[in-house]
Design an enzyme around this catalytic site. Structure first.
Site: not given
Length: 255
Positions: A147, A160
């Site tokens: 990400s 996350y």
């Protein structure tokens, strides 16, 4: 881009979003694709039907990642299904796409929330690779979904971001280990993509879309096909000399 005819791919979390787009793109290139899903069998079956209607080959398999016995269940389902769709029972391409994004600042993050993300985003890819390597021939491809939050700070999703940082390290280290077998290991790091995960705040909200588009140097929100094309490249022989890399697919966000 070179084709993938004769190759077998497994894409986790392929019933929607980036995973679905990746499964469709790999199948269009000629690969037999195992479409993994966690709980939505109907959505996975829809992906499989679409691939077959387009002339490709695919089959669905279910396993809830982040739960006891998840890795054995997934690979058992793969082993049971692949022989019906391919003369080869190996896995040439493994795309670790499945993940969960649970929001929370440091002070809001419970142990339960943290552990859930670690189980799905970190533990599952690690052991999927560990168990999958005996099924992967030399020259295979492992593609992990990272990400953009590993280089762009978002305190509201701190746990996350930590799991995706671990994926980057996993990618680098695994590439070193598997290089002798000709297996490449790379990661793709998307930015804000128009998916179901972002639908609640992005779709139908012109202000949010304008904000998200403004983060990219290219001036728009990312599409799942933008990421799927990068995955297909890394899966192909064209990427044979690329390994241990995190490919930024954020559209130049926060440059």
């Amino acid at each position: 881009m070179s084709g993938l005819t004769g190759k077998v791919a497994l894409v986790t979390g392929a019933s929607r979003g980036i995973g679905r787009a990746a499964a469709e793109r790999l199948a269009a290139r000629g690969a037999v694709v195992a479409v993994h899903y966690g709980s939505n069998a109907a959505a996975a079956d829809e992906v499989v039907r679409g691939i077959r209607d387009a002339g490709g080959r695919a089959f669905a398999l279910g396993a809830q990642l982040g739960t006891p016995g998840d890795i054995d269940a997934l690979w058992s389902a793969f082993d049971a299904g692949v022989g019906e769709h391919s003369s080869r029972t190996c896995v040439d391409i493994l795309v670790n796409n499945a993940g969960v994004t649970l929001r929370g600042h440091l002070e809001e993050t419970t142990e339960e929330l943290f552990d859930q993300q670690v189980a799905v985003n970190m533990r599952a890819p690690f052991f999927l690779v560990q168990h999958g390597l005996k099924r992967m021939p030399d020259g295979g491809r492992i593609i992990n979904i990272s990400s953009g939050v590993t280089r762009i700070a978002y305190p509201e999703i701190i746990s996350y971001a930590m799991t995706k940082g671990a994926i980057d390290t996993f990618t680098l280290t695994l590439a070193k280990q598997l290089g002798a077998r000709g297996i490449t290991v790379n990661a793709v790091a998307p930015g804000i993509i128009d998916t179901d995960i972002n639908a609640s705040w992005l779709r139908g909200n012109p202000e949010a879309e304008q904000m998200a588009a403004g983060l990219s140097a290219l001036g728009r929100v990312g599409r799942v096909t933008d990421v799927a094309d990068v995955i297909a490249f890394l899966a192909s022989d064209d990427a044979r000399w690329v390994t241990g890399q995190v490919i930024d697919a954020t559209g130049g966000s926060h440059l």
